[in-house]
Design an enzyme around this catalytic site. Structure first.
Site, PDB file in Angstrom:
ATOM      1  N   HIS A  46       0.950  -0.991  -0.023  1.00  0.00           N
ATOM      2  CA  HIS A  46       0.240   0.050   0.891  1.00  0.00           C
ATOM      3  C   HIS A  46       0.747   1.247  -0.136  1.00  0.00           C
ATOM      4  CE1 HIS A  46      -3.277  -2.573   1.931  1.00  0.00           C
ATOM      5  NE2 HIS A  46      -3.959  -2.371   0.393  1.00  0.00           N
ATOM      6  N   HIS A 129     -10.291  -4.821   4.324  1.00  0.00           N
ATOM      7  CA  HIS A 129      -8.977  -3.963   4.440  1.00  0.00           C
ATOM      8  C   HIS A 129      -8.418  -5.751   3.872  1.00  0.00           C
ATOM      9  CE1 HIS A 129      -4.619  -4.979   5.552  1.00  0.00           C
ATOM     10  NE2 HIS A 129      -4.450  -3.303   4.951  1.00  0.00           N
ATOM     11  N   GLU A 131      -5.978  -8.192   3.824  1.00  0.00           N
ATOM     12  CA  GLU A 131      -5.790  -9.048   5.326  1.00  0.00           C
ATOM     13  C   GLU A 131      -6.250 -10.299   5.241  1.00  0.00           C
ATOM     14  OE1 GLU A 131      -2.674  -7.567   7.654  1.00  0.00           O
ATOM     15  OE2 GLU A 131      -2.748 -10.051   8.621  1.00  0.00           O
ATOM     16  N   THR A 169      -2.347  -8.289  10.843  1.00  0.00           N
ATOM     17  CA  THR A 169      -0.628  -7.989  11.225  1.00  0.00           C
ATOM     18  C   THR A 169      -0.204  -6.478  11.365  1.00  0.00           C
ATOM     19  OG1 THR A 169      -0.435  -8.156   8.882  1.00  0.00           O
ATOM     20  CG2 THR A 169       0.132 -10.171  10.241  1.00  0.00           C
ATOM     21  N   SER A 227      -2.636   2.397   3.749  1.00  0.00           N
ATOM     22  CA  SER A 227      -1.290   1.482   4.860  1.00  0.00           C
ATOM     23  C   SER A 227      -1.830   1.459   6.176  1.00  0.00           C
ATOM     24  CB  SER A 227      -0.429   2.157   4.115  1.00  0.00           C
ATOM     25  OG  SER A 227       1.103   1.389   5.822  1.00  0.00           O
ATOM     26  N   ASN A 229      -0.650  -0.109   8.433  1.00  0.00           N
ATOM     27  CA  ASN A 229       0.479   0.152  10.018  1.00  0.00           C
ATOM     28  C   ASN A 229       0.949   1.586   9.484  1.00  0.00           C
ATOM     29  OD1 ASN A 229       3.869   0.709   8.429  1.00  0.00           O
ATOM     30  ND2 ASN A 229       2.503  -0.709   6.478  1.00  0.00           N
TER      31      ASN A 229
HETATM   32  C1  2E7 Z   1       1.161  -6.796   3.784  1.00  0.00           C
HETATM   33  C2  2E7 Z   1       1.100  -7.364   5.126  1.00  0.00           C
HETATM   34  O1  2E7 Z   1       1.554  -2.271   2.338  1.00  0.00           O
HETATM   35  P1  2E7 Z   1       1.111  -2.402   3.655  1.00  0.00           P
HETATM   36  O2  2E7 Z   1       1.134  -0.182   3.902  1.00  0.00           O
HETATM   37  O3  2E7 Z   1       0.148  -3.169   4.060  1.00  0.00           O
HETATM   38  P2  2E7 Z   1      -0.814  -2.432   5.373  1.00  0.00           P
HETATM   39  O4  2E7 Z   1      -1.398  -4.244   6.063  1.00  0.00           O
HETATM   40  O5  2E7 Z   1      -0.299  -1.686   6.651  1.00  0.00           O
HETATM   41  O6  2E7 Z   1      -2.559  -1.250   5.379  1.00  0.00           O
HETATM   42  O7  2E7 Z   1       2.484  -2.348   4.804  1.00  0.00           O
HETATM   43  C3  2E7 Z   1       3.023  -3.220   3.906  1.00  0.00           C
HETATM   44  C4  2E7 Z   1       2.348  -4.220   4.464  1.00  0.00           C
HETATM   45  C5  2E7 Z   1       2.355  -5.239   5.923  1.00  0.00           C
HETATM   46  N1  2E7 Z   1       1.262  -5.895   5.952  1.00  0.00           N
HETATM   47  C6  2E7 Z   1       2.067  -6.137   3.666  1.00  0.00           C
HETATM   48 CL1  2E7 Z   1       0.113  -7.853   4.972  1.00  0.00          CL
HETATM   49 FE1  F3S Z   2       4.733  -8.900   6.824  1.00  0.00          FE
HETATM   50 FE2  F3S Z   2       4.774  -7.334   8.773  1.00  0.00          FE
HETATM   51 FE3  F3S Z   2       5.914  -6.816   7.373  1.00  0.00          FE
HETATM   52  S1  F3S Z   2       2.227  -8.903   8.137  1.00  0.00           S
HETATM   53  S2  F3S Z   2       4.341  -7.174   5.182  1.00  0.00           S
HETATM   54  S3  F3S Z   2       6.837  -8.116   8.033  1.00  0.00           S
HETATM   55  S4  F3S Z   2       4.740  -5.473   7.718  1.00  0.00           S
END
Ligand code: 2E7
Ligand code: F3S
Length: 324
Positions: A46, A129, A131, A169, A227, A229
């Site tokens: 993301h 989301h 995931e 996660t 995103s 995280n």
């Molecule tokens: C995959 C997973 O792509 P991101 O910003 O995703 P989030 O889940 O935070 O929206 O960050 C990397 C990533 C984090 N978790 C990729 Cl499952």
């Molecule tokens: Fe995996 Fe955590 Fe990155 S679930 S993609 S290590 S933020």
């Protein structure tokens, strides 16, 4: 250069995690091996910059596999996919490369195992989301999503002694623990996942931001608005005492007014953010009187994941072909 006005605290770790590094390299390798176009289901990670960069190299991002021509190459994003999506890809004879982060796959395996043992699974995560959609798809009949207070109050289980919580996660560690406490008040027999579902990268980035936030008048987080995280880092910064915190994709989005009366600026970035974008923010700050940078270190990260096996096999095959 402007007169020095203050300092920057730079979070460590920040930026790319092992799962993102692997997923981005997977698309690059797929382009190298198969040539453009390589289709990618959803954003590989993301981040606007990453997606635009890969698009320029020949990646084509689609929402669903039915937008991919029969027989073409498709990469599944780092956030994971449900078995139904894999099945659809098979029906269209797509050549699939699965860039799901291994730490997401671990949660999928947990969901499958608890469903097999006929547990009710309460999946803590954000509705909509990708995931969460992928993980729920492993055991749809056994899994219920718990996102907000209303879900916590309304969720029903068949047997309160056979219920487990799992999670997305990339959640806020503190917020998740508080949701688990509320769920335990309803279901004292609620079991916890066999190991942390909130991944090491999410936890470490939040810890570094927590360590610096109390000293910061402003915390800037580099990351995209979708995103999870990255958005959590802004929340954690505010929760831990930062006077203000903003999410920006690029240095050009920073508002000069945010610096008024500011002496200490904290800076971090989400797990999907390339370091070049952080360097640009540091340059932007230096040009406005914040040239001094101190690192705030919360953890050492050395984890590296092997590439998806589809690429390893193909590379091995190519190597043999090249020798012949
Ligand atoms: C995959 C997973 O792509 P991101 O910003 O995703 P989030 O889940 O935070 O929206 O960050 C990397 C990533 C984090 N978790 C990729 Cl499952
Ligand atoms: Fe995996 Fe955590 Fe990155 S679930 S993609 S290590 S933020």
């Amino acid at each position: 250069m402007a007169e020095p006005r203050g300092r920057v605290l730079l979070a460590d770790p920040r930026g790319y995690c092992a799962g993102v590094d692997r997923a981005v390299i997977a698309v690059e390798k797929a382009l190298e091996i198969h040539g453009a176009p390589v289709y990618v289901r959803k954003q590989i990670v993301h981040n606007k910059h990453v997606v635009a960069t890969l698009e320029r190299r020949g990646a084509v991002f689609v929402d669903e596999t039915d937008q991919v021509p029969e027989g073409a190459v498709v990469v599944f994003s780092a956030h994971g996919v449900s078995p139904a999506v894999k099945e659809q890809a098979k029906e269209r004879s797509l050549l699939t490369i699965d860039a799901t982060c291994p730490l997401v796959t671990k949660v999928h395996m947990e969901a499958k195992r608890f469903a097999k043992d006929d547990y009710d699974i309460l999946l803590i995560g954000h509705r909509g989301h990708e995931e969460v959609e992928g993980t729920m798809g492993e055991a749809p009949a056994h899994t219920q999503l718990v996102d907000d207070a209303e879900d916590i109050a309304n969720v029903q289980v068949r047997d309160p002694e056979k219920v487990v919580w799992l999670s997305q996660t990339t959640l806020s560690v503190d917020e998740t623990l508080s949701k688990v406490d509320s769920l335990k008040a309803r279901f004292p027999g609620l079991q916890s996942p066999p190991s942390d579902d909130i991944c090491y990268a999410t936890q470490n980035r939040q810890q570094a931001v927590k360590q610096m936030a109390g000293e910061c008048d402003l915390v800037l987080v580099v990351g995209s608005t979708n995103s999870s995280n990255s958005v959590r880092l802004v929340e954690v910064a505010l929760e831990a005492g930062a006077r203000a915190s903003y999410l920006v994709d690029f240095a050009s989005e920073i508002d000069e007014a945010w610096l008024e009366g500011v002496q200490t600026v904290g800076l971090s970035s989400g797990a999907s953010v390339p370091e070049i974008l952080v360097s640009e923010v540091l340059d932007w700050l230096a040009a406005r009187g914040f040239p001094d940078v101190e690192t705030v270190k919360a953890a050492e990260e050395r984890l590296v994941f092997a590439l998806p096996h589809e690429l390893k096999t193909r590379r091995a095959t190519l190597a043999v072909d090249e020798k012949a």
